[in-house]
Enzyme design. Structure first.
Site, PDB file in Angstrom:
ATOM      1  N   ASP A  27      30.678  -1.129  38.942  1.00 16.21           N
ATOM      2  CA  ASP A  27      30.379  -0.004  38.033  1.00 16.21           C
ATOM      3  C   ASP A  27      31.565   0.452  37.199  1.00 16.21           C
ATOM      4  OD1 ASP A  27      28.112  -0.085  39.569  1.00 16.21           O
ATOM      5  OD2 ASP A  27      28.710   1.611  40.813  1.00 16.21           O
ATOM      6  N   LYS A  74      39.626   6.814  50.667  1.00 18.92           N
ATOM      7  CA  LYS A  74      39.019   8.163  50.747  1.00 18.92           C
ATOM      8  C   LYS A  74      39.822   9.118  51.634  1.00 18.92           C
ATOM      9  CE  LYS A  74      35.205   6.303  48.782  1.00 18.92           C
ATOM     10  NZ  LYS A  74      34.643   5.072  49.262  1.00 18.92           N
ATOM     11  N   ASP A 116      34.209   5.096  36.818  1.00 14.37           N
ATOM     12  CA  ASP A 116      33.196   4.474  37.652  1.00 14.37           C
ATOM     13  C   ASP A 116      31.880   5.116  37.218  1.00 14.37           C
ATOM     14  OD1 ASP A 116      31.334   3.962  39.672  1.00 14.37           O
ATOM     15  OD2 ASP A 116      32.875   3.844  41.212  1.00 14.37           O
TER      16      ASP A 116
HETATM   17  N1  GDD Z   1      27.872  -7.726  47.619  1.00 11.02           N
HETATM   18  C1  GDD Z   1      28.138  -6.559  48.183  1.00 11.02           C
HETATM   19  N2  GDD Z   1      27.798  -6.345  49.481  1.00 11.02           N
HETATM   20  N3  GDD Z   1      28.716  -5.592  47.433  1.00 11.02           N
HETATM   21  C2  GDD Z   1      28.958  -4.398  48.028  1.00 11.02           C
HETATM   22  C3  GDD Z   1      28.610  -4.126  49.373  1.00 11.02           C
HETATM   23  C4  GDD Z   1      28.002  -5.171  50.130  1.00 11.02           C
HETATM   24  O1  GDD Z   1      27.672  -5.028  51.308  1.00 11.02           O
HETATM   25  N4  GDD Z   1      28.970  -2.837  49.642  1.00 11.02           N
HETATM   26  C5  GDD Z   1      29.509  -2.335  48.514  1.00 11.02           C
HETATM   27  N5  GDD Z   1      29.496  -3.272  47.526  1.00 11.02           N
HETATM   28  C6  GDD Z   1      29.999  -3.149  46.160  1.00 11.02           C
HETATM   29  C7  GDD Z   1      29.448  -1.968  45.389  1.00 11.02           C
HETATM   30  O2  GDD Z   1      28.309  -2.358  44.644  1.00 11.02           O
HETATM   31  C8  GDD Z   1      30.623  -1.657  44.458  1.00 11.02           C
HETATM   32  O3  GDD Z   1      30.609  -2.485  43.306  1.00 11.02           O
HETATM   33  C9  GDD Z   1      31.850  -2.012  45.297  1.00 11.02           C
HETATM   34  O4  GDD Z   1      31.379  -2.919  46.286  1.00 11.02           O
HETATM   35  C10 GDD Z   1      32.523  -0.822  46.000  1.00 11.02           C
HETATM   36  O5  GDD Z   1      31.490   0.002  46.427  1.00 11.02           O
HETATM   37  P1  GDD Z   1      31.540   1.139  47.523  1.00 11.02           P
HETATM   38  O6  GDD Z   1      31.724   0.570  48.852  1.00 11.02           O
HETATM   39  O7  GDD Z   1      30.351   1.978  47.244  1.00 11.02           O
HETATM   40  O8  GDD Z   1      32.886   1.910  47.234  1.00 11.02           O
HETATM   41  P2  GDD Z   1      33.170   3.188  46.343  1.00 11.02           P
HETATM   42  O9  GDD Z   1      32.569   3.020  44.992  1.00 11.02           O
HETATM   43  O10 GDD Z   1      32.854   4.412  47.114  1.00 11.02           O
HETATM   44  O11 GDD Z   1      34.784   3.049  46.251  1.00 11.02           O
HETATM   45  C11 GDD Z   1      35.334   1.830  45.779  1.00 11.02           C
HETATM   46  O12 GDD Z   1      35.582   1.961  44.389  1.00 11.02           O
HETATM   47  C12 GDD Z   1      36.591   2.930  44.028  1.00 11.02           C
HETATM   48  C13 GDD Z   1      36.735   2.874  42.506  1.00 11.02           C
HETATM   49  O13 GDD Z   1      35.566   3.323  41.904  1.00 11.02           O
HETATM   50  C14 GDD Z   1      36.615   1.507  46.550  1.00 11.02           C
HETATM   51  O14 GDD Z   1      37.021   0.217  46.182  1.00 11.02           O
HETATM   52  C15 GDD Z   1      37.712   2.527  46.245  1.00 11.02           C
HETATM   53  O15 GDD Z   1      38.930   2.142  46.867  1.00 11.02           O
HETATM   54  C16 GDD Z   1      37.917   2.621  44.731  1.00 11.02           C
HETATM   55  O16 GDD Z   1      38.895   3.629  44.425  1.00 11.02           O
END
Ligand code: GDD
Length: 365
Positions: free
Chosen positions: A110, A163, A219
């Site tokens: 995103d 986080k 994001d």
């Molecule tokens: N394929 C796959 N499988 N993708 C995944 C999975 C999974 O099981 N879980 C999460 N993702 C993808 C999400 O679609 C997203 O693109 C990315 O991994 C990170 O998602 P989240 O786990 O929801 O993290 P977040 O958005 O709360 O935080 C992440 O992004 C921040 C920046 O926006 C982390 O990387 C943070 O460290 C970072 O600051």
């Protein structure tokens, strides 16, 4: 070179748009969100792109396959039978990511920015560590991964805190990485977090660096940020490629600030559009309508004198005459708002008709 985009999850935070369209295909700046990243990777010389997904990707396969030719890349889908988190998908796609010795990109899906991938590659190769994280500064770091630097070695990461509950700094992980193939050897094929499990090992080995991003970053995985990201994106387009935006002197409606309009949209004379508006293909906008900080997706109609502010109008929607929307209203596919109705902060599910005012934030099912 190779790249993997993490496209997991069901996009619940971007509902009701994602009830009918997978999040990566929701148009941002009039193009599927994920296409911005695919294009940026292709421009940086990436030829193999893996989309790591944990749901059935039929619609995405169909939509994205046609871009392989346009961008000269091979797009493969790596489908998880159970969600593998943010690191497990790298192990699952090992064959592609390790097909040669070159480093590979990893992108959270995103994230919108100017993607400085050429500079990132040069920086990564110069420091010689196993990984580089793109970093940006934010005011509220608690919902991100925070990067703390080593005082002695510039850009070497000393601590990575996902986080944080207590303030440790405001330079955060922008969700864009470049990693050497051997990093995959640290990951097992099971649900694993790159932020909580892999990065700490690289930090311990003094092998993880950060690259400071210049310019905007957002994001855009939730409606408020999707609109805020649209403002930043249009501002960036106005500087880098202003011809893409509407030239106010060439149209017979009033334009304020940065406005992006698909060439097939029809906008009546006497309407006022902008600042920060994106209008998709086939959209029709009536006389005296007023739009600001909003996105109107494909084939929607905004009738005469409607006032649309801080709103994402989904596909095939209608906003009636003298109706008003505001407060981060999001309309799913095929929603109608009747004449003169006011909707403030409504998240309206697909195929609904709104006939009475919605004055406070609510989900309309
Ligand atoms: N394929 C796959 N499988 N993708 C995944 C999975 C999974 O099981 N879980 C999460 N993702 C993808 C999400 O679609 C997203 O693109 C990315 O991994 C990170 O998602 P989240 O786990 O929801 O993290 P977040 O958005 O709360 O935080 C992440 O992004 C921040 C920046 O926006 C982390 O990387 C943070 O460290 C970072 O600051």
């Amino acid at each position: 070179m190779k790249g993997l985009i993490l496209v997991g999850g069901y996009g619940t935070r971007l509902r009701p748009l994602t009830l009918t369209t997978p999040k990566p295909l929701v148009e941002f700046g009039n193009r599927p969100m994920i296409l911005h990243q695919i294009e940026a990777l292709a421009n940086a010389g990436v030829t193999d792109i893996v989309l790591a997904v944990n749901y059935r990707p039929e619609v995405m396969v169909e939509t994205l396959k046609k871009y392989e030719k346009e961008f000269g890349v091979s797009i493969t889908f790596s489908v998880e039978t159970e969600p593998l988190g943010t690191a497990g998908p790298l192990k699952l796609a090992e064959e592609v990511l390790k097909k040669d010795d070159s480093p590979f990109f990893v992108l959270n899906s995103d994230v919108i920015c100017d993607y400085p991938f050429d500079e990132l590659v040069a920086f990564h190769k110069a420091h010689g560590g196993a990984g580089t994280i793109v970093a940006t500064k934010v005011d509220e770091p608690s919902k991100y991964g925070v990067i703390v630097h080593d005082i002695a070695t510039p850009n070497l990461i000393d601590r990575f805190v996902e986080k944080p509950v207590e303030f440790v700094g405001n330079r955060i992980n922008a969700g864009l990485y470049i990693l050497n193939p051997e990093v995959i050897d640290l990951i097992e094929l099971k649900p694993t977090s790159i932020e909580k499990e892999t990065f700490p090992i690289l930090v311990e080995n003094k092998s993880l660096y950060s690259f400071d991003l210049e310019g905007y970053w957002m994001d855009v995985g939730q409606p408020k940020d999707f609109l805020a990201g649209t403002v930043l994106y249009l501002n960036s387009v106005s500087k880098k490629d202003p011809k893409k935006l509407v030239d106010a002197s060439a149209v017979d409606y009033e334009v304020v600030g940065n406005v992006l309009v698909d060439s097939t949209a029809k906008i009546a004379k006497g309407s006022k559009i902008g600042p920060d508006v994106v209008i998709g293909p086939g959209v029709v906008i009536g006389e005296g309508a007023r739009l600001s900080t909003s996105v109107v997706l494909k084939n929607s109609t905004i009738k005469d004198h409607a006032l649309v502010k801080n709103t994402i109008v989904g596909w095939n929607c209608t906003i009636g005459k003298w109706a008003r929307t505001d407060g981060v209203t999001v309309m799913g596919d095929d929603v109608a708002i009747k004449d003169e109705v006011y909707v403030n902060g409504g998240k309206v599910l697909p195929h609904k008709t709104i006939g009475a005012n919605v004055e406070t934030e609510s989900i309309i099912m």
